[in-house]
Design a protein around this motif. Structure first.
Motif, PDB file in Angstrom:
ATOM      1  N   PHE B  79       8.781   9.064   7.771  1.00 56.00           N
ATOM      2  CA  PHE B  79       8.641  10.394   7.193  1.00 56.00           C
ATOM      3  C   PHE B  79       8.312  11.395   8.291  1.00 56.00           C
ATOM      4  CE2 PHE B  79       7.958  13.552   4.055  1.00 56.00           C
ATOM      5  CZ  PHE B  79       6.932  14.355   4.527  1.00 56.00           C
ATOM      6  N   LYS B  97      10.774  12.953  14.040  1.00 52.54           N
ATOM      7  CA  LYS B  97       9.420  12.464  13.733  1.00 52.54           C
ATOM      8  C   LYS B  97       9.490  11.266  12.787  1.00 52.54           C
ATOM      9  CE  LYS B  97       7.687  17.154  13.979  1.00 52.54           C
ATOM     10  NZ  LYS B  97       7.163  18.308  13.208  1.00 52.54           N
ATOM     11  N   GLN B 100      10.544   8.238  14.754  1.00 49.48           N
ATOM     12  CA  GLN B 100       9.485   7.790  15.658  1.00 49.48           C
ATOM     13  C   GLN B 100       8.409   7.022  14.891  1.00 49.48           C
ATOM     14  OE1 GLN B 100       7.119  10.889  17.534  1.00 49.48           O
ATOM     15  NE2 GLN B 100       6.673   9.604  19.287  1.00 49.48           N
ATOM     16  N   GLY B 101       8.108   7.469  13.673  1.00 55.18           N
ATOM     17  CA  GLY B 101       7.022   6.863  12.904  1.00 55.18           C
ATOM     18  C   GLY B 101       7.459   5.797  11.932  1.00 55.18           C
ATOM     19  N   ALA B 102       8.727   5.389  11.964  1.00 55.14           N
ATOM     20  CA  ALA B 102       9.230   4.441  10.956  1.00 55.14           C
ATOM     21  C   ALA B 102       8.531   3.092  11.077  1.00 55.14           C
ATOM     22  CB  ALA B 102      10.736   4.283  11.096  1.00 55.14           C
ATOM     23  N   ILE B 103       8.171   2.536   9.923  1.00 54.69           N
ATOM     24  CA  ILE B 103       7.467   1.251   9.877  1.00 54.69           C
ATOM     25  C   ILE B 103       8.143   0.351   8.858  1.00 54.69           C
ATOM     26  CG2 ILE B 103       5.204   2.056  10.640  1.00 54.69           C
ATOM     27  CD1 ILE B 103       5.660   1.630   6.963  1.00 54.69           C
ATOM     28  N   THR B 104       7.809  -0.924   8.923  1.00 56.44           N
ATOM     29  CA  THR B 104       8.307  -1.872   7.931  1.00 56.44           C
ATOM     30  C   THR B 104       7.208  -2.116   6.917  1.00 56.44           C
ATOM     31  OG1 THR B 104       9.698  -2.941   9.583  1.00 56.44           O
ATOM     32  CG2 THR B 104       9.249  -4.169   7.566  1.00 56.44           C
ATOM     33  N   ASP B 105       7.461  -1.764   5.682  1.00 58.97           N
ATOM     34  CA  ASP B 105       6.504  -1.998   4.607  1.00 58.97           C
ATOM     35  C   ASP B 105       7.139  -2.979   3.630  1.00 58.97           C
ATOM     36  OD1 ASP B 105       5.022   0.179   2.007  1.00 58.97           O
ATOM     37  OD2 ASP B 105       4.847  -1.976   2.404  1.00 58.97           O
ATOM     38  N   PRO B 106       6.666  -4.208   3.574  1.00 60.27           N
ATOM     39  CA  PRO B 106       7.296  -5.211   2.704  1.00 60.27           C
ATOM     40  C   PRO B 106       7.254  -4.841   1.226  1.00 60.27           C
ATOM     41  CG  PRO B 106       5.686  -6.224   4.179  1.00 60.27           C
ATOM     42  CD  PRO B 106       5.534  -4.760   4.323  1.00 60.27           C
ATOM     43  N   GLU B 107       6.342  -3.929   0.867  1.00 59.73           N
ATOM     44  CA  GLU B 107       6.223  -3.569  -0.553  1.00 59.73           C
ATOM     45  C   GLU B 107       7.127  -2.401  -0.942  1.00 59.73           C
ATOM     46  OE1 GLU B 107       1.926  -3.022  -0.764  1.00 59.73           O
ATOM     47  OE2 GLU B 107       1.798  -4.877  -1.897  1.00 59.73           O
ATOM     48  N   TYR B 345       6.607   4.943  -5.853  1.00 59.32           N
ATOM     49  CA  TYR B 345       6.196   3.814  -5.016  1.00 59.32           C
ATOM     50  C   TYR B 345       5.237   2.898  -5.768  1.00 59.32           C
ATOM     51  CZ  TYR B 345       4.177   1.266  -1.061  1.00 59.32           C
ATOM     52  OH  TYR B 345       3.736   0.277  -0.210  1.00 59.32           O
ATOM     53  N   ARG B 390       3.203  13.217   1.282  1.00 60.41           N
ATOM     54  CA  ARG B 390       3.942  12.206   0.539  1.00 60.41           C
ATOM     55  C   ARG B 390       3.461  12.189  -0.899  1.00 60.41           C
ATOM     56  NH1 ARG B 390       2.626   7.137   3.229  1.00 60.41           N
ATOM     57  NH2 ARG B 390       0.691   8.254   3.534  1.00 60.41           N
TER      58      ARG B 390
END
Lengths: 524, 519
Positions: B79, B97, B100-107, B345, B390
């Motif tokens: 985001f 941005k 750069q800030g992307a993550i892996t969220d399994p949920e 979410y 968010r």
């Protein structure tokens, strides 16, 4: 493509903006005073829950706020604030000039309306005054940030990795830990204050914080949720290495979070705290006293509150009824008690000049039990006829400052905290703060704690959950009969005040205290 | 303020650009413009003051981009946002941005998908509120003060109190604010490609007045959707209530039957009930209603419904900040927990939570309709719809109803000795939300009821409530049909709370006795 926003931007614009303010003050009809605050920050943060990364972001913040005092009859203030973006960098002076125009229009409209009411309101119009600011030394200064590891030198994925590692460790600590959340943020910030009086203060500071929330459920179904933070005006080293200063001591984020988890888990096995019908001996530790001093000393000594400006929001103060009827010079606590606010103390609440450019000084609230003074701003200082002491602060340049705590503490005493416990035949040791509720003028409080221990014959006994103390403020302060030599300062990350709400970071603390209060557990 | 058409175009162009980026699997773009204006009031008859203390505002606009990327370990979610730039340059900065800030969220399952419900509310605000001038802003605040001052000047009771007609010596106070909220937003995504927009505005006045010499305090409120309705009502009501609260009495500690007014109901709703009625609170095991979906959590006389799409109600919005339709979610029906507020979410998370059944008390799939994400908003702490935030679950209009409503008079007549609670202060779940314990103090507009009549005002700041929300909810014995809109801080959520809600027993502690002789 728009220009990048970084803290070096301030160097490029400060002279032009100073000229704008000075010229506007001279050219706008009936204009008495202008101040401009410009803020730029670069930072990054991440959050993990139950060992899973949830969020990470590296971004900037950029904003300004203007105050104008104008009006030919009864001068009044007008304000305008605005967040900014990269697209504004090339025309920053133009954007601010437009905002200045709006603030001026509001000041002039407000002044006219106020002047009209002087007569319209008959006998009740007499208290309407011109908006005046008490004089202060006009200062020009540049203050650099203090850090070992520059917040901007850390990669964002390192920030995320730390939160994930800590969250995983907390989750793995014990099967009773059901949910945990770990957040970390670190930033470098620069704030410029320019006034038409000639003040020019350029301050850069680092800010780093870690926050942990733990939900634990015991085998019997007892649930405990506790949260806490570490924080300081330092760099990334705060979270990786912890800090060991005279008054501020904290472990690394990992150590801190595991301690919180350990407390949570142990509390799920505890009985609920009993309640007492009468006052009992209570010894409160420095962490508990952080929230206590915040609520019963810090807030009621904010002069805007005392002068009724916060009647509809944060409430008034029992320390001042009117300019003639108040507690100044009167005994409100035991002679062992002292309390003060000092922006030069280290931690979240540290600064050298407030948002009007007033150079700061220690403000004593209680000296040997006698009430001595309030935190103030230039405007409220003028009303009370005292010297400004530099407590006018906003959390963002676009917002209008309020009177806020810097670092407010109970002063250190001479007693050994261990001996203070040993001296008690029957009482309670209240450890760690949790959640507060204070009456509107701060004359009564109920603040829950993380843990409560029974004291019997000078020894700590059973530990209880879900307890705390309740008392009338003056009665409690007068009852203090021992003050420890162990003054500590802790960060408070979310003190809310104002419309719109400003959740400020500040510092509070104190030594161990012993006094009398009602012990309160859960409802039936 | 940026036009709605500009925000829509920006979102459309952003989506078109993002679709040219092969690494982006999915995306949602949200653009908003907000203006928040306040006149902050401070009048004191006995201390030099400014009347209108601050005429101020903050305004913002910008664009936020949420993206889903292919990652080595599964989807990566990022985001980013950019302030004050709706052009493609701004979108690109936001995108950088986000990457750069992307993550892996399994949920994480997906960005919001259509729920099958349709939008039902459009064109529902007064356009003139969007065009308020600085002068009108300032005058609006002074008008409210005029109302209060008139009430003071016309009061015989105050004239009788003031020696030699010196009303100013009575310590008359008027504080609070007039606030005006203006919002515009547009949102679109790969999964809901038709860009939707929404526009809302409201005027809220919140006033507290005191006669400090008599320790008397009163409150006044007004909420308007039309600029032409703005009047001095909040000021005159607050002053009148303060005058009516003179000669307050102290009560001893004890258990009392109470009638809660709309503000206390709003306070309990905001700090305890609503916070427990979200899917997020159940997922994290913090709700005070854990495991009780479909079970009795309150008196059968209580219904609570969140109505986000109701025309004419202050908190209504046409669509959520996730591009999904607002609607009606029944939270409690006849005392039974029946639904929860949710964003996309948390909705997906509880549906896929292996412990979801244990947490809710029922299989989440069996109550899917009751958990639909009709409440995913990006409300900022200052109010407005925040492009840099968010979504999370927020209430809109929370409406209290009763299948067996009464009128206020008949509730009062049932009380032999009790308290009409008009205003609560600093209400918090003192041992965490799940325990349900709370504490609060009575600060204004509260009265002793005796033998079925309102007898005397209660002195301000002399009583503290220490009780549990379960006792309150289960102890409801009656409610008025008449409700009053009550602002839930910071004003994006509104409670349509009953004018009176009777609860059979609440525990009070007498406090602050030392103040009786302090001045």
């Amino acid at each position: 493509m728009a220009q990048k926003v970084d803290i070096a931007l301030v160097d490029k614009v400060k002279d032009e903006l100073a000229n704008l303010i000075s010229a506007s003050r001279d050219s706008l009809e009936g204009c008495h005073y202008i101040d401009l605050r410009l803020g730029v920050g670069e930072g990054q943060g991440a959050m993990a829950q139950d060992g899973m990364s949830k969020f990470s972001l590296r971004d900037y913040r950029f904003s300004y706020g203007i105050r104008v005092i104008a009006g030919n009859g009864t001068p009044a203030a007008g304000y305008f604030g605005q967040p900014l973006g990269s697209a504004d960098v090339d025309n920053l002076a133009g954007v601010i000039k437009e905002g200045l125009g709006k603030a001026y229009e509001r000041a002039v409209a407000n002044s006219r309306a106020k002047s009209d009411r002087l007569d319209l309101w008959k006998t009740l119009g007499g208290s309407l005054q011109s908006t005046e600011l008490a004089p202060v030394k006009v200062c020009r200064d540049t203050i650099p940030a203090v850090y070992a590891v520059n917040p901007l030198d850390i990669r964002l994925d390192e920030v995320g990795k730390l939160t994930q590692e800590v969250s995983k460790a907390v989750g793995a600590y014990d099967p009773r830990v059901k949910v945990n959340q770990v957040m970390a943020q670190t930033s470098l910030n620069r704030e410029l204050l320019i006034s038409s009086d000639g003040a020019n203060i350029d301050r850069t500071y680092a800010l780093t914080q870690g926050l942990c929330v733990v939900v634990a459920i015991g085998e019997g179904g007892v649930q405990q949720t506790h949260y806490d933070c570490v924080g300081h005006q330092r760099g990334w080293e705060l979270l990786t290495d912890g800090i060991e200063e005279d008054m501020i001591r904290s472990k690394s984020l990992m150590g801190f979070a595991l301690d919180l988890a350990a407390d949570n888990v142990s509390l799920t096995d505890c009985k609920p705290c009993p309640s007492s019908d009468k006052d009992v001996v209570v010894i409160t530790d420095p962490h508990y006293n952080t929230l206590l001093v915040h609520e019963i000393i810090g807030h009621p000594t904010e002069l805007d509150r005392a002068l009724k400006l916060e009647t509809a929001y944060a409430g008034r103060s029992w320390l001042l009824r009117s300019l003639k009827e108040n507690m100044l010079g009167k005994e409100i606590a035991s002679p062992l008690v002292s309390a003060y606010s000092d922006p030069m103390l280290p931690g979240f609440g540290h600064y050298e000049y407030d948002d009007e450019g007033t150079p700061v000084e220690r403000t004593v609230h209680i000296d040997k039990g006698v009430f001595r003074g309030f935190m103030n701003s230039r405007q409220t200082a003028a009303t009370l006829g005292v010297k400004p002491n530099g407590h006018y602060k906003a959390i963002d340049s676009s917002l209008v400052p309020l009177i806020r705590m810097s670092t407010t503490v109970f002063g250190a005493g001479k007693d050994d905290p261990q001996q203070m416990i040993k001296d008690v035949e029957n009482g309670y040791y209240v450890v760690g703060h949790r959640i507060p509720s204070i009456s509107e003028s701060r004359e009564n409080f109920r603040i829950t704690s993380r843990k409560v221990y029974e004291i019997k014959n000078g020894e700590l006994g059973e530990m209880f959950r879900d307890g705390g103390i309740m008392a009338n403020t003056k009665d409690y302060l007068m009852s203090i009969d021992a003050v420890g030599n162990d003054l500590r300062i802790y960060p408070v990350f979310n003190c809310g005040k104002g419309q719109p709400m400003q959740a400020k970071k500040l510092g509070n603390g104190g030594p161990t205290l012993r006094g009398y209060a009602r012990l309160v557990g859960g409802a039936k | 303020m940026r036009e709605l058409s500009e925000l829509k175009q920006s979102v459309e162009k952003a989506l078109a650009f993002l679709k040219t980026q092969p690494e982006i699997k999915s995306a949602q773009v949200f653009a908003s413009a907000n203006n928040r204006l306040w006149t902050r009031l401070n009048y004191t008859s006995h201390i030099p003051c400014n009347g209108v203390e601050e005429a101020k505002s903050t305004d913002d606009y910008g664009i936020g981009v949420q993206i889903v990327l292919n990652g080595a370990n599964g989807n990566m979610i990022g985001f980013g946002s950019e302030e004050r730039d709706l052009s493609l340059d701004g979108v690109k900065m936001a995108l950088d941005k986000a990457k750069q800030g992307a993550i892996t969220d399994p949920e994480f399952r997906s960005l919001p998908q259509p729920t099958g419900e349709k939008r039902t509310l459009s064109d529902y605000h007064d356009p003139s509120v969007m065009d308020i001038t600085d002068r009108a802003l300032v005058e609006g605040g002074w008008k409210i003060l005029d109302g209060a001052i008139s009430s003071f000047l016309e009061s015989q009771k105050l004239r009788d109190m003031a020696p030699g007609g010196a009303l100013h010596d009575l310590g008359l106070i008027v504080g609070g604010d007039l606030s005006i909220r203006q919002e515009r937003m547009a949102v679109g995504s790969y999964d809901i490609p038709e860009v939707q927009s929404d526009e809302a505005a409201a005027i809220l006045a919140n006033v507290t007045s005191m006669v400090e010499k008599g320790d008397a305090k009163g409150s006044g409120y007004s909420i308007h959707l039309k600029l032409s309705d703005l009047d001095d009502e909040a000021g005159s009501e607050a002053a009148a209530n303060a005058i009516g609260s003179l000669d307050g009495v102290r009560l001893p500690s004890g258990d009392y039957p109470v009638i809660l007014g709309p503000q206390p109901v709003g306070e309990l709703l905001s700090n305890l009930i609503i916070r427990s009625c979200t899917t997020g609170a159940f997922y994290s095991q913090q709700s005070c209603f854990m495991g009780k979906m479909g079970q009795k959590v309150a008196s059968e006389k209580l219904n609570i419904v969140d109505r986000g799409n109701a025309r004419g109600l202050i908190g209504s919005r046409g669509i959520t900040c996730e591009g999904l339709p607002t609607g009606e979610t029944t939270l409690i029906k006849d005392g039974v927990l029946s639904g929860l507020l949710s964003d996309w979410y948390e909705y997906q998370r509880i549906l896929n939570d292996p412990k979801g059944g244990e947490k809710l008390g029922v299989n989440p799939g069996d109550v899917r309709q009751a958990l639909l994400p009709r409440n995913g908003f990006r409300f900022g702490i200052e109010g407005g719809r925040n492009f840099g935030g968010r979504p999370s679950a927020s209430a809109t209009n929370v409406v209290f109803e009763s299948p067996s409503a009464s009128d206020f008079g008949s509730l009062v007549r049932q009380v032999k000795k009790g308290i009409l609670v008009g205003r609560l202060w600093y209400t918090y779940p003192i041992h965490g939300l799940r325990a349900g314990d709370f504490t609060s103090t009575l600060t204004a507009d509260s009265y002793l009821i005796e033998d079925g009549e309102v007898k005397a005002p209660i002195k301000v700041n002399t009583l503290r409530i220490n009780d549990n929300i379960a006792n309150i909810l289960m102890g409801i014995r009656g409610m008025t049909a008449e409700t009053r809109p009550t602002i839930l801080w910071p004003g994006s959520q509104i409670a349509y709370a009953p004018v009176g809600m009777m609860v059979d027993k609440v525990h009070f502690e007498a406090i602050a006795e030392f103040m009786d002789s302090a001045y």
